[in-house]
Design a protein around this motif. Structure first.
Motif: not given
Lengths: 115, 112
Positions: A37, A43, B36-38, B42-45
């Motif tokens: 990203q 992303v 997903y949540q980001q 941070q990485g997507p969750r």
């Protein structure tokens, strides 16, 4: 709860240098992925890996990139000769089974800065 | 891959219920809908995944009408910590690789 971990959290490198980003996927997962990203952008998928070989790669994943699972736990992304435009957050992800596509667990990312 | 459309941004206040709707007109029979949540840096969750009707977990609910051409993520009683980007995805089944194609997502801002 099991987590995907990534090291280092930050990496600064000079243009042209090689970098290796490391990931430890969740232990019983079989499918592994790298995404990146660029700051302020989406992303983007880079590559997926299963059974010790690349399953799919995007146009971004050119000859400068390679992935490896050197042992039973680590999954690495190597950039052979970094460019300024490689500066981004790199996320590793893993998933348990192909049937649950879309259900991937992401690591916290490595922020790569190429100077 | 089914294309998804969701609002670019939404604002709400603490304690409110937030509903984010996503349209996916070309969803295929075997596709699942995943959110997903980001958080920043941070990485997507993964939040929730569903196929039809309603799915609820400790974080959110997902409402999917019978035609499955849209879905609504419902966040009950949001707090400031729910400020994030939310991605609606339609998962492709049956391919050898399960890459996720992220869109721009919905940037949710929660105010006190």
């Amino acid at each position: 709860e099991p987590e995907v971990t990534q090291t280092p959290s930050h990496q600064v490198t000079q243009m042209g240098q090689e970098v290796i980003l490391r990931c430890v996927p969740i232990s019983n997962h079989l499918y592994f992925y790298w995404y990146r990203q660029i700051l302020g952008q989406k992303v983007e998928f880079l590559v997926s890996f299963y059974n010790n070989e690349i399953s799919e790669k995007s146009e971004i994943f050119d000859d400068q990139f390679s992935v490896e699972r050197p042992d039973g736990s680590n999954f690495t992304l190597k950039i052979r000769s970094t460019k300024l435009e490689d500066s981004a957050m790199y996320f590793c992800a893993s998933s348990e089974a192909r049937d649950r596509q879309g259900l991937q667990y992401f690591g916290p990312g490595t922020r790569l800065l190429v100077l | 891959l089914a294309k998804t459309t969701q609002p670019i941004s939404m604002d709400s206040y603490e304690g409110q219920e937030v509903n984010i709707t996503c349209s996916h007109n070309n969803i295929a029979t075997n596709d699942y809908i995943t959110w997903y949540q980001q958080f920043p840096s941070q990485g997507p969750r993964f939040i929730i995944q569903g196929y039809k009707t309603k799915v609820t977990n400790e974080v959110a609910s997902l409402f999917i009408p019978a035609d499955r051409k849209s879905s609504t993520l419902s966040l009950p009683r949001v707090s400031l910590s729910d400020t994030a980007v939310y991605y609606c995805l339609v998962a492709l089944r049956g391919s050898s690789a399960s890459k996720i194609i992220f869109g721009s997502g919905t940037r949710l801002s929660i105010r006190p």
